[in-house]
Write a protein that holds these residues in place. Structure first.
Motif, short mmCIF file in Angstrom:
data_model
loop_
_atom_site.label_atom_id
_atom_site.label_comp_id
_atom_site.label_asym_id
_atom_site.label_seq_id
_atom_site.Cartn_x
_atom_site.Cartn_y
_atom_site.Cartn_z
N ARG A 21 -10.33 9.08 10.09
CA ARG A 21 -11.59 8.37 9.83
C ARG A 21 -11.24 6.89 9.89
N TYR A 22 -11.60 6.28 10.97
CA TYR A 22 -11.18 4.90 11.24
C TYR A 22 -12.24 3.87 10.88
N ASP A 23 -13.43 4.30 10.46
CA ASP A 23 -14.47 3.36 10.08
C ASP A 23 -14.03 2.57 8.85
N PHE A 24 -14.38 1.30 8.82
CA PHE A 24 -13.92 0.42 7.73
C PHE A 24 -14.33 0.94 6.36
N ARG A 25 -15.46 1.63 6.27
CA ARG A 25 -15.92 2.12 4.96
C ARG A 25 -14.97 3.16 4.38
N ALA A 26 -14.39 3.99 5.23
CA ALA A 26 -13.41 4.99 4.76
C ALA A 26 -12.17 4.29 4.21
N ILE A 27 -11.71 3.25 4.89
CA ILE A 27 -10.51 2.54 4.45
C ILE A 27 -10.79 1.79 3.15
N LEU A 28 -11.98 1.20 3.04
CA LEU A 28 -12.32 0.52 1.79
C LEU A 28 -12.38 1.51 0.63
N ASP A 29 -12.81 2.74 0.89
CA ASP A 29 -12.77 3.78 -0.16
C ASP A 29 -11.33 4.03 -0.59
N ILE A 30 -10.44 4.14 0.37
CA ILE A 30 -9.01 4.35 0.06
C ILE A 30 -8.50 3.19 -0.79
N LEU A 31 -8.78 1.98 -0.37
CA LEU A 31 -8.30 0.80 -1.11
C LEU A 31 -8.87 0.75 -2.52
N LYS A 32 -10.10 1.21 -2.68
CA LYS A 32 -10.70 1.26 -4.02
C LYS A 32 -9.88 2.17 -4.93
N TYR A 33 -9.50 3.33 -4.43
CA TYR A 33 -8.70 4.25 -5.24
C TYR A 33 -7.31 3.69 -5.52
N PHE A 34 -6.73 3.01 -4.54
CA PHE A 34 -5.39 2.47 -4.75
C PHE A 34 -5.35 1.39 -5.82
N GLN A 35 -6.46 0.71 -6.07
CA GLN A 35 -6.42 -0.31 -7.12
C GLN A 35 -6.95 0.20 -8.45
N ASP A 36 -7.34 1.46 -8.51
CA ASP A 36 -7.87 2.04 -9.75
C ASP A 36 -6.70 2.47 -10.65
N PRO A 37 -6.54 1.81 -11.80
CA PRO A 37 -5.40 2.12 -12.68
C PRO A 37 -5.48 3.50 -13.34
N GLU A 38 -6.62 4.15 -13.24
CA GLU A 38 -6.77 5.47 -13.85
C GLU A 38 -6.09 6.58 -13.05
N TYR A 39 -5.73 6.30 -11.81
CA TYR A 39 -5.10 7.31 -10.97
C TYR A 39 -3.59 7.09 -10.93
N GLU A 40 -2.85 8.18 -10.98
CA GLU A 40 -1.40 8.14 -10.82
C GLU A 40 -1.11 7.85 -9.35
N GLN A 41 0.08 7.35 -9.05
CA GLN A 41 0.43 7.01 -7.67
C GLN A 41 0.34 8.23 -6.75
N ASP A 42 0.80 9.38 -7.20
CA ASP A 42 0.73 10.56 -6.33
C ASP A 42 -0.71 11.00 -6.09
N GLU A 43 -1.59 10.79 -7.06
CA GLU A 43 -3.01 11.08 -6.86
C GLU A 43 -3.61 10.14 -5.82
N LYS A 44 -3.27 8.87 -5.92
CA LYS A 44 -3.77 7.88 -4.97
C LYS A 44 -3.33 8.25 -3.55
N GLU A 45 -2.11 8.67 -3.41
CA GLU A 45 -1.58 9.04 -2.10
C GLU A 45 -2.31 10.25 -1.52
N MET A 46 -2.56 11.24 -2.34
CA MET A 46 -3.27 12.43 -1.88
C MET A 46 -4.72 12.09 -1.50
N ILE A 47 -5.36 11.25 -2.28
CA ILE A 47 -6.73 10.82 -1.98
C ILE A 47 -6.74 10.08 -0.64
N CYS A 48 -5.76 9.21 -0.44
CA CYS A 48 -5.65 8.47 0.81
C CYS A 48 -5.56 9.43 2.00
N LEU A 49 -4.68 10.39 1.90
CA LEU A 49 -4.50 11.34 2.99
C LEU A 49 -5.77 12.15 3.23
N ASP A 50 -6.41 12.57 2.15
CA ASP A 50 -7.63 13.38 2.26
C ASP A 50 -8.77 12.60 2.90
#
Length: 190
Positions: A21-50
């Motif tokens: 999913r190369y649309d900018f909105r998908a990547i901004l969703d990923i970046l949103k999760y990566f900066q969310d302190p409530e998620y563990e690093q491994d969760e962030k990585e799985m969300i990114c891949l998904d």
């Protein structure tokens, strides 16, 4: 290594092309999760891949690490950052209206229209932002973070627009049940 002269719509992982999913909105969703302190690093990585890989559910587990490396390369447009201490002077979510306006000006089109806009096109336009309200705010944030003196107009602007300039804290609370449900969904064991 990806070619910057092409807009990738798939990434090679494990000697196979995986549509993304190369649309900018998908990547901004990923970046949103990566900066969310409530998620563990491994969760962030799985969300990114998904989010990124269209057919992630069919990807073998042993490819996840390579898939994540390729995802990060894609998101960073394969540009290496040599700086060690990154100052946080922008926030994709908080600054969204300012970024949208500035990128609309660079591309001379409305980026929120329903058509797809490749992440690299979006990121290239972001890097091309020049004089704008957003660039003024970034400059003030940067100077304040570095302890540099603001010009008179910047001081006045800062006093009148603190809600635009001061970055908000992204602390949200997820219940233990929500945390465990997410970890179970992605097959993450503690």
């Amino acid at each position: 290594m990806m070619s910057v002269w092409e807009l990738p719509i798939a990434l090679e992982v494990g000697d196979q092309e995986w549509n993304i999913r190369y649309d900018f909105r998908a990547i901004l969703d990923i970046l949103k999760y990566f900066q969310d302190p409530e998620y563990e690093q491994d969760e962030k990585e799985m969300i990114c891949l998904d989010i990124l890989y269209v057919d992630f559910a069919n990807m073998p587990y042993d490819l996840y690490e390579e898939a994540l490396e390729k995802a990060v390369e894609f998101i960073d447009m394969d540009i290496k950052d040599d700086s060690k201490n990154q100052l946080k002077v922008m926030d994709w979510e908080q600054d969204a209206p300012l970024i949208t306006s500035a990128i609309n000006g660079v591309l001379r089109t409305e980026i929120r229209s329903p058509q797809l806009l490749h992440w690299w096109t979006f990121l290239g336009a972001y890097m091309g932002i020049r004089e704008s309200l957003f660039s003024d705010i970034l400059s003030i944030r940067y100077k304040k973070a570095k302890g540099k003196k603001l010009e008179k107009w910047e001081e006045e602007f800062y006093k009148e627009n603190k809600s635009l300039i001061i970055l908000k804290d992204h602390k949200t609370e997820r219940s233990k049940e929500e945390q465990e449900a997410l970890r179970e969904l992605f097959g993450i064991k503690r």
